[in-house]
Scaffold this motif. Structure first.
Motif, PDB file in Angstrom:
ATOM      1  N   PRO A  22       0.816  -1.237   0.000  1.00  0.00           N
ATOM      2  CA  PRO A  22       0.000   0.000   0.000  1.00  0.00           C
ATOM      3  C   PRO A  22       0.846   1.282   0.000  1.00  0.00           C
ATOM      4  N   VAL A  43       1.695   3.332   2.181  1.00  0.00           N
ATOM      5  CA  VAL A  43       1.488   4.059   3.441  1.00  0.00           C
ATOM      6  C   VAL A  43       1.499   3.135   4.654  1.00  0.00           C
ATOM      7  N   SER A  44       1.545   1.838   4.407  1.00  0.00           N
ATOM      8  CA  SER A  44       1.605   0.863   5.502  1.00  0.00           C
ATOM      9  C   SER A  44       2.420  -0.339   5.005  1.00  0.00           C
ATOM     10  N   THR A  67     -11.344  -1.470  -0.248  1.00  0.00           N
ATOM     11  CA  THR A  67     -10.652  -2.003   0.930  1.00  0.00           C
ATOM     12  C   THR A  67      -9.510  -2.923   0.490  1.00  0.00           C
ATOM     13  N   SER A 103      -0.781   5.843  -3.517  1.00  0.00           N
ATOM     14  CA  SER A 103      -0.813   4.778  -2.510  1.00  0.00           C
ATOM     15  C   SER A 103      -2.099   3.989  -2.698  1.00  0.00           C
ATOM     16  N   GLU A 124      -5.055   3.164  -0.914  1.00  0.00           N
ATOM     17  CA  GLU A 124      -5.843   3.534   0.263  1.00  0.00           C
ATOM     18  C   GLU A 124      -7.307   3.650  -0.138  1.00  0.00           C
ATOM     19  N   VAL A 125      -8.160   3.402   0.816  1.00  0.00           N
ATOM     20  CA  VAL A 125      -9.601   3.480   0.568  1.00  0.00           C
ATOM     21  C   VAL A 125      -9.957   4.859   0.013  1.00  0.00           C
ATOM     22  N   LYS A 180      -9.084   6.105  -2.901  1.00  0.00           N
ATOM     23  CA  LYS A 180      -8.222   6.567  -3.998  1.00  0.00           C
ATOM     24  C   LYS A 180      -8.578   5.831  -5.290  1.00  0.00           C
TER      25      LYS A 180
END
Ligand code: ZN
Length: 397
Positions: A14, A16-17, A34, A360, A362-363, A365
């Motif tokens: 992801p 970012v994580s 998700t 990234s 992410e939900v 995007k």
């Protein structure tokens, strides 16, 4: 009914994580809804179309933070590698003699398709006008910068007003931006800054530019005089390119400095305090013999870096995988693959002000992502396998 898909892979990164092993990216109507561990997929499986990539690594689509798509026809107008201002002279001569709108558009669209097929979904694209409007059916998103220049202070007002009118008439979403400190007068730089919250400027690229601002450069003076762009009252500022831009008030969190090769340690402090980002175009720097940016020092300072290919007038491809691989090989000691991936994704999206959509997984995007397929399962650090080009196939969504 909503179109719902799941993309299952051995790794999802992801950005970012931390990377997730055996996971599924779920997309609804082109937007990420998700990311779930693979074993939880059955709970989401209703009305879901499932795509499996058993040895796949999913990453956000690449962001090429600096290019000039309108120069794509230079693929057939190769300028020999040489010194920087010799190259500029040749570039300007070809543009004056051989550029025409159809040639620009045809070559640009062809390169946009190649960029998209090689995993780039967003490009920071500089235009002097020919590609100011989006073309029909562009295969990737362009953050369009309308670049203007002019070194005679008395011309600043006219150039600025004309550019504002062009923007209004042709593309109000484009961002007005200056070319470089040796081609754009301080008057014009300040005018652009007053109109543009964001800017992308070529800075600290060649040694001649550095000399021009610090102590004077006979080469650049002659260059400007030959173009009748030499202001008789010009005084050498006695500042580095970074210091000069900072003193004009142009360095801030929405400034993207392109190149950043000729920088001092003090410049690094100024940059860090300003919040500006730097776009690394290392293959172009190499080709034009200007040296390479001090990537390790930038990273030690915590200055945000992103990646650009620059144009086909100074590079052999606009494929970000090529640029990433070059950086990985050349700066292997300084650049961790995780850092490199972040530079090629989230940092680029932020530098272009498009991190709400790209950069990234992410939900919420855009579902703009790449699946790198390998012959064998990747056991650890999927970023490393991707940047070192061990993959067999790339699929872009
Ligand atoms: Zn450029």
């Amino acid at each position: 009914m909503k179109k719902k898909e799941a993309y299952c892979a051995s790794w999802i990164v992801p950005v970012v994580s931390p990377p997730m092993r055996e996971a599924a990216l779920i997309v609804e109507d082109g937007v990420i809804s998700t990311i779930v561990p693979g074993h939880e997929l059955p709970r989401h499986a209703k009305n879901l179309k499932i795509y499996n990539f058993p040895n796949g690594v999913i990453l956000p689509a690449w962001v090429n933070a600096h290019t000039h798509l309108e120069l794509s026809y230079f693929k057939d107008e190769t300028i020999p590698a040489g010194q920087f201002f010799e190259w500029v002279e040749r570039l300007l001569a070809v543009r004056a003699q051989k550029e025409n709108p159809q040639r620009v558009k045809t070559a640009a669209l062809q390169q946009m398709r190649l960029m998209r097929q090689s995993g780039t979904a967003l490009a920071g694209d500089i235009t002097n006008g020919p590609l100011l409007e989006p073309l029909p059916d562009e295969p990737l998103e362009r953050a369009i910068f309308y670049e203007i220049l002019g070194f005679l202070p008395e011309r600043a007002e006219v150039i600025f007003e004309k550019a504002q009118q062009e923007l209004q008439a042709r593309n109000p979403h484009a961002i007005l931006t200056p070319h470089a400190p040796y081609s754009t007068s301080p008057h014009l730089l300040k005018k652009i800054a007053s109109a543009s919250a964001r800017m992308s400027i070529h800075l600290a690229e060649s040694k001649s530019e550095y000399a021009f601002l610090t102590e004077g450069s006979a080469e650049l003076t002659a260059f400007l005089k030959a173009r009748k762009a030499w202001p008789e009252n010009w005084k050498t500022p006695g500042k580095t390119p970074v210091g000069y831009l900072n003193d004009l008030g142009l360095l801030h969190g929405k400034t993207l400095l392109v190149h950043g090769v000729q920088v001092t340690d003090r410049d690094l402090d100024i940059l860090k305090n300003s919040g500006a980002a730097v776009c690394i175009c290392a293959r172009s720097n190499d080709r034009l013999n200007v040296g390479l940016p001090p990537i390790q020092k930038y990273l030690e300072k915590g200055i945000p870096l992103c990646i650009g290919t620059d144009s086909l007038a100074s590079n052999v491809s606009l494929d970000l995988n090529d640029e990433i691989y070059y950086l990985w090989e050349r700066f292997n000691q300084a650049l961790h693959p995780v850092t490199l991936v972040r530079m090629a994704t989230l940092n680029g999206a932020r530098a272009l002000g498009r991190e709400g959509e790209f950069g990234s997984l992410e939900v919420g995007k855009k579902a703009a992502f790449n699946v790198f397929e390998f012959d064998e399962a990747i056991k650890e650090e999927p970023e490393s396998a991707v940047v070192s080009r061990k993959w067999r196939r790339l699929r872009c969504f």
